[in-house]
Design an enzyme around this catalytic site. Sequence first.
Site, PDB file in Angstrom:
ATOM      1  N   LEU A  58      22.672  26.779  35.927  1.00 47.59           N
ATOM      2  CA  LEU A  58      22.877  28.119  36.473  1.00 47.59           C
ATOM      3  C   LEU A  58      22.654  29.232  35.446  1.00 47.59           C
ATOM      4  O   LEU A  58      23.081  29.119  34.298  1.00 47.59           O
ATOM      5  CB  LEU A  58      24.335  28.188  36.953  1.00 47.59           C
ATOM      6  CG  LEU A  58      24.809  29.512  37.530  1.00 47.59           C
ATOM      7  CD1 LEU A  58      24.321  29.656  38.965  1.00 47.59           C
ATOM      8  CD2 LEU A  58      26.336  29.603  37.484  1.00 47.59           C
ATOM      9  N   HIS A  94      43.941  41.596  37.152  1.00 50.28           N
ATOM     10  CA  HIS A  94      42.692  41.342  36.414  1.00 50.28           C
ATOM     11  C   HIS A  94      42.754  39.978  35.730  1.00 50.28           C
ATOM     12  O   HIS A  94      41.779  39.242  35.701  1.00 50.28           O
ATOM     13  CB  HIS A  94      42.452  42.446  35.386  1.00 50.28           C
ATOM     14  CG  HIS A  94      42.204  43.792  35.997  1.00 50.28           C
ATOM     15  ND1 HIS A  94      41.347  43.979  37.054  1.00 50.28           N
ATOM     16  CD2 HIS A  94      42.714  45.026  35.717  1.00 50.28           C
ATOM     17  CE1 HIS A  94      41.330  45.262  37.391  1.00 50.28           C
ATOM     18  NE2 HIS A  94      42.155  45.921  36.598  1.00 50.28           N
ATOM     19  N   ASP A  97      36.162  42.292  43.953  1.00 54.67           N
ATOM     20  CA  ASP A  97      37.035  43.448  44.174  1.00 54.67           C
ATOM     21  C   ASP A  97      38.405  43.005  44.697  1.00 54.67           C
ATOM     22  O   ASP A  97      38.509  41.986  45.380  1.00 54.67           O
ATOM     23  CB  ASP A  97      36.355  44.407  45.168  1.00 54.67           C
ATOM     24  CG  ASP A  97      36.948  45.802  45.109  1.00 54.67           C
ATOM     25  OD1 ASP A  97      37.688  46.107  44.146  1.00 54.67           O
ATOM     26  OD2 ASP A  97      36.675  46.597  46.023  1.00 54.67           O
TER      27      ASP A  97
HETATM   28  C1  IPE Z   1      33.120  47.698  42.337  1.00 55.58           C
HETATM   29  O1  IPE Z   1      34.477  47.779  42.561  1.00 55.58           O
HETATM   30  C2  IPE Z   1      32.854  47.446  40.873  1.00 55.58           C
HETATM   31  C3  IPE Z   1      33.206  46.124  40.389  1.00 55.58           C
HETATM   32  C4  IPE Z   1      33.631  45.123  41.121  1.00 55.58           C
HETATM   33  C5  IPE Z   1      33.023  45.928  38.978  1.00 55.58           C
HETATM   34  P1  IPE Z   1      35.258  49.176  42.528  1.00 55.58           P
HETATM   35  O2  IPE Z   1      36.662  48.871  42.887  1.00 55.58           O
HETATM   36  O3  IPE Z   1      35.025  49.865  41.237  1.00 55.58           O
HETATM   37  O4  IPE Z   1      34.506  49.991  43.668  1.00 55.58           O
HETATM   38  P2  IPE Z   1      34.990  51.205  44.584  1.00 55.58           P
HETATM   39  O5  IPE Z   1      35.480  52.285  43.657  1.00 55.58           O
HETATM   40  O6  IPE Z   1      36.083  50.683  45.452  1.00 55.58           O
HETATM   41  O7  IPE Z   1      33.777  51.586  45.376  1.00 55.58           O
HETATM   42  C1  IPE Z   2      38.066  44.675  40.801  1.00 54.04           C
HETATM   43  O1  IPE Z   2      39.363  44.940  41.198  1.00 54.04           O
HETATM   44  C2  IPE Z   2      37.931  44.670  39.297  1.00 54.04           C
HETATM   45  C3  IPE Z   2      37.088  45.754  38.755  1.00 54.04           C
HETATM   46  C4  IPE Z   2      36.538  46.709  39.440  1.00 54.04           C
HETATM   47  C5  IPE Z   2      36.864  45.751  37.341  1.00 54.04           C
HETATM   48  P1  IPE Z   2      39.932  46.427  41.303  1.00 54.04           P
HETATM   49  O2  IPE Z   2      40.581  46.786  40.013  1.00 54.04           O
HETATM   50  O3  IPE Z   2      38.887  47.373  41.768  1.00 54.04           O
HETATM   51  O4  IPE Z   2      41.043  46.222  42.425  1.00 54.04           O
HETATM   52  P2  IPE Z   2      41.418  47.191  43.612  1.00 54.04           P
HETATM   53  O5  IPE Z   2      40.153  47.540  44.328  1.00 54.04           O
HETATM   54  O6  IPE Z   2      42.066  48.386  43.004  1.00 54.04           O
HETATM   55  O7  IPE Z   2      42.346  46.384  44.451  1.00 54.04           O
HETATM   56 MG    MG Z   3      38.290  48.009  43.587  1.00 52.74          MG
END
Ligand code: IPE
Ligand code: IPE
Ligand code: MG
Length: 267
Positions: A146, A52, A35
């Site tokens: 792995l 990303h 995240d």
């Molecule tokens: C969790 O992250 C899902 C992934 C890392 C794929 P999100 O960014 O979607 O989660 P929330 O919305 O903060 O809970």
């Molecule tokens: C995690 O990063 C990637 C996915 C959930 C696919 P985010 O896109 O959720 O990044 P934040 O949480 O907005 O910083």
């Molecule tokens: Mg996120």
Amino acid sequence: MKELDRLAPPGTPERATLDGLDLTRLPRHVAIIMDGNGRWARQRGLPRVEGHRAGIRAVREAAETAARLELEVLTLYAFSTENWKRPGWEVRTLMGLLREYLQRELDVLVSNGICLRPIGRLEALEPDIQQGLAKAVEATHKGTGLTLQIALNYSGRTELMDAFRSAARQAAGGELVADQIDEDWISGQLATAGVPDPDLLIRTSGELRISNFLLWQIAYTELHFTPVLWPDFRASDLIRAVADYAHRERRFGGVLSGGHGPDVGED
Ligand code: IPE
Ligand code: IPE
Ligand code: MG
């Protein structure tokens, strides 16, 4: 047997972290909620897409490090069933990066002895991505190192829902009776069937929640939250997390292992 010189050769930065550690206490299975890509990009005045993209490098590094540490399983949460709520352009970007990853990283996976196992409702992904995944699974299935589980269109609740539906169908067909349903049976119905539950779950970016990941499997998993944003998560962060885990005392509802005997007056 894990050998320190193989896992962390002398002189490498990770050597100091692992030195003196009981290597038999390293986790078998690490799961990561990756995240913070969006915040990483925002901090730099870049579009989310760039966050990303930078996250892919961290995926490569985590997989290579997990393979080097001779972990059995690394599970990465890449796209949740709830992530479809994001704007169309962001979903398309994430799917595009997945396509690229499958094309570009296949050699790296094979050369590291990694066996790829996508989990989630894959049938909802674009057909070419499903084909790319099938090709990568086929190309890596002989990997003896792995197992890399990548959770795509995954959520713990949909996984359980699918298992309940399948159980109801089997029961209606007379193939299943209620008493056959025990913990092992349920584990065997899930996307993760056959792999041990995660020993350690890491979430980056400082959020303190599970966000629908591996709900059944993490009943007794140790949790590790770090403020590091996913694109900044380096090999050293993973190694520190597993080293921290190796010091933890897991109880599974029992008493401390190697602790004191029964109190006086008890048997
Ligand atoms: C969790 O992250 C899902 C992934 C890392 C794929 P999100 O960014 O979607 O989660 P929330 O919305 O903060 O809970
Ligand atoms: C995690 O990063 C990637 C996915 C959930 C696919 P985010 O896109 O959720 O990044 P934040 O949480 O907005 O910083
Ligand atoms: Mg996120």
